[in-house]
Design an enzyme around this catalytic site. Sequence first.
Site, PDB file in Angstrom:
ATOM      1  N   ASP A  30       6.802   2.136  -6.320  1.00 35.60           N
ATOM      2  CA  ASP A  30       6.539   3.062  -5.212  1.00 35.60           C
ATOM      3  C   ASP A  30       5.448   4.050  -5.638  1.00 35.60           C
ATOM      4  OD1 ASP A  30       8.480   4.420  -2.670  1.00 35.60           O
ATOM      5  OD2 ASP A  30       6.795   5.497  -3.540  1.00 35.60           O
ATOM      6  N   ASP A  83       3.060   1.431   0.573  1.00 35.97           N
ATOM      7  CA  ASP A  83       3.055   1.960  -0.800  1.00 35.97           C
ATOM      8  C   ASP A  83       4.215   1.504  -1.672  1.00 35.97           C
ATOM      9  OD1 ASP A  83       5.223   3.702  -0.124  1.00 35.97           O
ATOM     10  OD2 ASP A  83       4.426   5.197  -1.492  1.00 35.97           O
ATOM     11  N   GLU A  84       5.053   0.576  -1.194  1.00 35.80           N
ATOM     12  CA  GLU A  84       6.162   0.165  -2.052  1.00 35.80           C
ATOM     13  C   GLU A  84       6.522  -1.297  -1.862  1.00 35.80           C
ATOM     14  OE1 GLU A  84      10.110   1.700  -0.999  1.00 35.80           O
ATOM     15  OE2 GLU A  84       9.188   2.567   0.768  1.00 35.80           O
TER      16      GLU A  84
HETATM   17  P1  TTP Z   1       6.970   7.593   0.602  1.00 38.47           P
HETATM   18  O1  TTP Z   1       6.883   6.613  -0.501  1.00 38.47           O
HETATM   19  O2  TTP Z   1       8.308   7.851   1.220  1.00 38.47           O
HETATM   20  O3  TTP Z   1       6.430   9.003   0.132  1.00 38.47           O
HETATM   21  P2  TTP Z   1       5.201   9.352  -0.811  1.00 38.47           P
HETATM   22  O4  TTP Z   1       4.589   8.147  -1.417  1.00 38.47           O
HETATM   23  O5  TTP Z   1       4.247  10.224  -0.040  1.00 38.47           O
HETATM   24  O6  TTP Z   1       5.866  10.265  -1.928  1.00 38.47           O
HETATM   25  P3  TTP Z   1       6.842   9.811  -3.116  1.00 38.47           P
HETATM   26  O7  TTP Z   1       6.114  10.186  -4.360  1.00 38.47           O
HETATM   27  O8  TTP Z   1       8.076  10.608  -2.914  1.00 38.47           O
HETATM   28  O9  TTP Z   1       7.053   8.337  -2.975  1.00 38.47           O
HETATM   29  O10 TTP Z   1       6.001   7.161   1.769  1.00 38.47           O
HETATM   30  C1  TTP Z   1       4.749   6.538   1.546  1.00 38.47           C
HETATM   31  C2  TTP Z   1       3.735   7.001   2.568  1.00 38.47           C
HETATM   32  O11 TTP Z   1       4.177   6.689   3.883  1.00 38.47           O
HETATM   33  C3  TTP Z   1       3.491   8.474   2.532  1.00 38.47           C
HETATM   34  O12 TTP Z   1       2.496   8.854   1.585  1.00 38.47           O
HETATM   35  C4  TTP Z   1       3.102   8.773   3.946  1.00 38.47           C
HETATM   36  C5  TTP Z   1       3.806   7.732   4.773  1.00 38.47           C
HETATM   37  N1  TTP Z   1       4.993   8.306   5.449  1.00 38.47           N
HETATM   38  C6  TTP Z   1       4.859   8.770   6.758  1.00 38.47           C
HETATM   39  O13 TTP Z   1       3.781   8.674   7.348  1.00 38.47           O
HETATM   40  N2  TTP Z   1       5.956   9.339   7.352  1.00 38.47           N
HETATM   41  C7  TTP Z   1       7.161   9.464   6.749  1.00 38.47           C
HETATM   42  O14 TTP Z   1       8.125  10.004   7.327  1.00 38.47           O
HETATM   43  C8  TTP Z   1       7.289   8.986   5.395  1.00 38.47           C
HETATM   44  C9  TTP Z   1       8.602   9.121   4.672  1.00 38.47           C
HETATM   45  C10 TTP Z   1       6.192   8.424   4.799  1.00 38.47           C
HETATM   46 MG    MG Z   2       5.807   6.679  -2.315  1.00 40.28          MG
END
Ligand code: TTP
Ligand code: MG
Length: 358
Positions: free
Chosen positions: A11, A106-107
Site C-alpha cells: 500500500d 495504490d494497493e
Molecule cells: P489510502 O491507501 O487509503 O490512503 P493513502 O495512500 O493516502 O494513505 P496511507 O499512507 O494511509 O495509505 O488511499 C489511497 C488513495 O486513494 C489516496 O491517496 C487518495 C484516494 N482516496 C480517496 O480519494 N478517498 C478516500 O476516502 C480514500 C480513503 C482514499
Molecule cells: Mg495508501
Amino acid sequence: MKPQRKIIHIDMDAFFAAVEQRDFPQYRGKPLIVGGSPDKRGVVATCSYEARKFGVHSAMSSARAFKLCPQAIVVSPRFEVYRQASEIIRSIFYQYTELVEPLSLDEAYLDLTHCSECDGSATLIAQEIKEKIYKATGLTASAGVSYNKFLAKVASDMNKPDGITVIRPEQGERFVETLVVGKFYGIGKATEARMHALGIKTGADIKRLKMHELQTAFGNSANYYFNICRAIDQREVIACRERKSLGCETTYENDLNNINDMKQSLTQLIEKVCRELKEKELAGYTITLKVKYDNFEQITRSKTETRLLFTERDIQEVVNILLQRTDVGHRKVRLLGITVSNFADSQAENEMQQLTLF
Ligand code: TTP
Ligand code: MG
C-alpha cells in the site's frame, strides 16, 4: 496438503499527497490536502502525514479539515498522474507473479507462494519491491507479509510510512487476539461502535463468543468474524489480468555439466508445465527455452508452431529443436526454463486485430 501460502499486501503511503509532494518540492514537509476546495463543499481525498497530525483524514469535509489545520495547502487531484504511477507499481508486481489483485490504484495483494525470486523469501521480495517502487517513482510504499490476505492487509498498515511488517504463521493467532477491532479489515466505524457497546474490544473478545452468539449479534458476518479472530482466512488472491504465459524454471545448486542431466531436468520442467497447462485449461502456440550459463550470460530461444501445444511429447519436440540453437551440452548451465505463451484465445485476438487493420 497445500503449502503454507505467502501473501503480501502493498500500500502506497499518502498516495495522492506523496505524488504532489514529489512533483512540487514547495509542498514537501508541509500539511497538504488533496481534495475538493473548502468553500465548494469538497472532501479530502487524502492528506500528507504532516496534515494527519492535526487530525485531518480522508473523506472528511475540506471545510472541517481547514478548520483543524488552517495553514494546510489544498490542491485538486491530478488523477492522470496517479494512474501513471499506479501502472508503474503494478508492472513491478508482475515481475514477481501473475497473481496480483489490485484493490485500488495504490494497493494490491500478491500471492508469492510459488515465486522463486529471492530464494522464495516473501519478506525479501517485499523489500525489493519497495526499493524498486522508490527507484521508479520516487514514492514510498508499506508492505505486510503473512500467510493470508487478512493478516497481510492489517500488517501493511502497522508500520506506515515506508514500513514492512511480517506476521509469521506461529504469530498469527496471538497477533489477532491483541488486535483492537477498529484495526480489523472489514470492521467499519458502525460495527466497531456496536462491538464496543457489547464490550468487545479485541480479537480475543470476539473469540470468546460462540458461533450462535456471533450470529445473533452480527448476522451474515458471523462466519467471517469467527474465522478472522482465529487468523483464518482462506480467500484466494484473485488475479485480474489475463495470463499471457506459463512457465517453470530451475536454478541449480551446482551448475549442470552433463547433457543427460540437462535433458532430464528439462523433461521434469516440461512435465510440470504440462500439469499446470492442464489444470488451467491452457494451450499455446509458442515455446520459449531460457538458458543461463555458468558465467550468468542468459539467452532465450523461441519457436512458434501452427498447432496448439499442450502435450509433453509436442513440447519436448519443440524444446529439442530449440536446444540445437544453444550451447547446452558444450557449456555449463546454472538455470533452465521453459515457457508456453501465445495462448489459444490471445492468438484468435491477434488474428482479429490483424483482420480489422485491413
Ligand atoms: P489510502 O491507501 O487509503 O490512503 P493513502 O495512500 O493516502 O494513505 P496511507 O499512507 O494511509 O495509505 O488511499 C489511497 C488513495 O486513494 C489516496 O491517496 C487518495 C484516494 N482516496 C480517496 O480519494 N478517498 C478516500 O476516502 C480514500 C480513503 C482514499
Ligand atoms: Mg495508501
